[in-house]
Scaffold this active site. Structure first.
Site, PDB file in Angstrom:
ATOM      1  N   ASP A 188      15.421 -13.477  90.947  1.00 25.60           N
ATOM      2  CA  ASP A 188      16.119 -12.261  91.541  1.00 25.60           C
ATOM      3  C   ASP A 188      16.957 -12.258  89.989  1.00 25.60           C
ATOM      4  O   ASP A 188      18.121 -12.678  90.039  1.00 25.60           O
ATOM      5  CB  ASP A 188      16.316 -12.541  92.292  1.00 25.60           C
ATOM      6  CG  ASP A 188      15.341 -12.314  94.331  1.00 25.60           C
ATOM      7  OD1 ASP A 188      14.435 -13.087  93.004  1.00 25.60           O
ATOM      8  OD2 ASP A 188      15.795 -12.917  94.987  1.00 25.60           O
ATOM      9  N   HIS A 291      11.417 -19.294  88.883  1.00 19.79           N
ATOM     10  CA  HIS A 291       9.302 -19.066  88.466  1.00 19.79           C
ATOM     11  C   HIS A 291       8.652 -19.049  87.363  1.00 19.79           C
ATOM     12  O   HIS A 291       8.982 -18.470  86.586  1.00 19.79           O
ATOM     13  CB  HIS A 291       8.944 -18.177  90.039  1.00 19.79           C
ATOM     14  CG  HIS A 291      10.040 -18.984  91.582  1.00 19.79           C
ATOM     15  ND1 HIS A 291       9.986 -19.388  91.855  1.00 19.79           N
ATOM     16  CD2 HIS A 291      11.145 -18.582  91.659  1.00 19.79           C
ATOM     17  CE1 HIS A 291      10.143 -19.971  92.942  1.00 19.79           C
ATOM     18  NE2 HIS A 291      11.292 -19.669  92.855  1.00 19.79           N
ATOM     19  N   SER A 403      24.093 -16.498  86.176  1.00 20.17           N
ATOM     20  CA  SER A 403      23.978 -16.996  85.295  1.00 20.17           C
ATOM     21  C   SER A 403      22.454 -16.000  84.371  1.00 20.17           C
ATOM     22  O   SER A 403      22.525 -14.881  85.412  1.00 20.17           O
ATOM     23  CB  SER A 403      23.413 -18.502  84.038  1.00 20.17           C
ATOM     24  OG  SER A 403      23.458 -17.967  83.413  1.00 20.17           O
TER      25      SER A 403
END
Length: 446
Positions: A188, A291, A403
């Site tokens: 995200d 992911h 990050s």
């Protein structure tokens, strides 16, 4: 009936006669003792029955850590609101910020950011009393726009801010794009940069006016060097350049072959593809697990123990080689279209990157050298000769603070700009877009 009391009879206990200085001191000591006993009782209830010495320490440590955390949240929230407002105003006017170093960037270089990040990580790992957890986490969610309804567990189940930060989501919150010809977002975040690269030595834009090379970001990549050799052969380069690159590729080839002998044929028969990149920034309020963007085999892990500069938008405009200098973990491998690399870039505050496929990896460790010039630590994955196999959507890693993730990958492309090949990879995103795990970054056709 009227009752009479003698003035000589004491109605209240002697230690409550405030006229006496000695009694005042006794009363103050009683209150202090009572406060310590109450604090220890609360700490033992929330901590689950530790030793008396630990309870006494936690009684004062937990409130102090909580206050420090809340103060930091307030500062970060105010700073984020200010930066977001400036960026939105610039975008509305069509202005793109250019690279311009400032005094703050110079000052950050002399700060012990790694030590500060470890100290902040300690505070984030301190257990919060059960009754206080929902209030702290809701304050975090309001400050950074986190969606608490997606959390897999009730708020009381997250013992510390660190546990809450790397929380998992409810099943179905991040559906993975089912299109087999799509590459999905691994995180995200916000799309900062993306585009096509002209080989392994090509440059990635950090911001307008400053770029960094792919090779400096990934390190000495044997897979990427083979791509460079193929590009040079297709472009009919000189004989001297070909011989030099062949010699280099032989060394790289044997490194990959020894680690993953079954991949030899796959690499040899892989058709020439274009090289692309995408940079995604994760804000503190985003979901912070990484992911897999495609089905692929992870062959190599490279850990660069660098600096821990912040990676927000202001930092990208003022710090040279931000992603190259920062601590990062690089995963390299192959997918059906060729080369694939995921770069997880650390940042100030904790700076920790957890790798689920290699739990023993530790980042932001104390260093003996002040200058971060040591070579990266490299690990070859070789179960059954094909590395670690990941499916699209599998959890790979997690950040313990906001990050950045950089993707570098091969995908179908047309060699001629005039040839509109239907199978060419096309990005389905724009700069500044908000994207979530499982949403398509780009698609191609068979």
């Amino acid at each position: 009936m009227n009752f009479r009391f003698s003035r000589n009879v004491a109605v209240f206990p002697p230690y409550l006669h405030f006229a006496n200085v000695h009694n005042r001191r006794r009363l103050f000591s009683w209150y202090v003792k009572h406060f310590r006993t109450t604090s220890q009782a609360r700490a033992s209830l929330s901590g689950g029955g530790g030793s008396s010495s630990n309870s006494q320490d936690n009684a004062f440590l937990v409130p102090g850590a909580t206050v420090a955390t809340l103060l930091m949240l307030g500062v970060l929230h105010a700073r984020r609101l200010y930066d977001d407002k400036k960026v939105e105003e610039a975008r509305e006017k069509g202005i793109e910020f250019e690279f311009r170093p400032d005094v703050k960037a110079t000052f950050l270089r002399i700060l012990p950011l790694r030590s500060i990040s470890r100290a902040w990580g300690f505070l984030m790992s301190v257990d919060i009393p059960v009754w206080l957890r929902p209030h702290v986490y809701r304050a975090w969610a309001r400050a950074f726009h986190s969606n608490l309804e997606e959390s897999a567990l009730p708020l009381e189940e997250y013992a510390s801010l660190r546990d809450f930060f790397v929380r998992t989501l409810k099943e179905g919150c991040r559906p993975i794009n089912p299109n087999p010809y799509s590459l999905v977002s691994p995180v995200d975040g916000t799309i900062l940069r993306f585009g096509k690269l002209n080989g392994a030595g090509a440059m990635i834009d950090q911001v307008k006016g400053f770029s960094y090379s792919v090779s400096s970001l990934l390190g000495a990549s044997p897979l990427l060097s083979m791509l460079a050799e193929k590009n040079s052969e297709d472009d009919s380069s000189t004989i001297e350049q070909e011989s030099t690159q062949r010699e280099q590729s032989k060394k790289s080839w044997w490194r990959v072959s020894l680690a993953s002998p079954k991949v030899r044929e796959t690499i040899s028969e892989c058709p020439m593809k274009g090289l692309y990149y995408c940079v995604i920034y994760l804000k503190p309020g985003d979901y912070h697990r990484i992911h897999s963007p495609v089905d692929w085999n992870v062959l190599v892990r490279r850990h660069f123990s660098g600096r821990l500069f912040p990676v927000n938008e202001r930092a990208t405009r003022t710090i040279r080689n931000l992603y190259v200098e920062n601590e990062r973990v690089v995963l390299e491998g192959l997918w059906q279209q060729g080369f694939m690399a995921i770069v997880a870039v650390g940042a100030t505050n904790i700076g920790s990157i957890e790798l689920f496929i290699e739990p023993e990896l530790r980042t932001n460790r104390p260093r003996k050298k002040l200058i971060p010039s040591e070579p990266p630590e490299e690990h070859l994955y070789e179960p059954k000769g094909v590395g670690v196999m990941l499916k699209k959507g599998d959890e790979v890693a997690a950040f313990n603070m906001g990050s950045t993730v950089v993707l570098v990958f091969q995908a179908p492309t047309s060699k001629s700009p005039k040839n509109n090949d239907a199978s060419e990879f096309e990005f389905s995103i724009r700069r500044g877009d908000k994207i979530r795990v499982g949403e398509a970054l780009g698609v191609w056709h068979a």
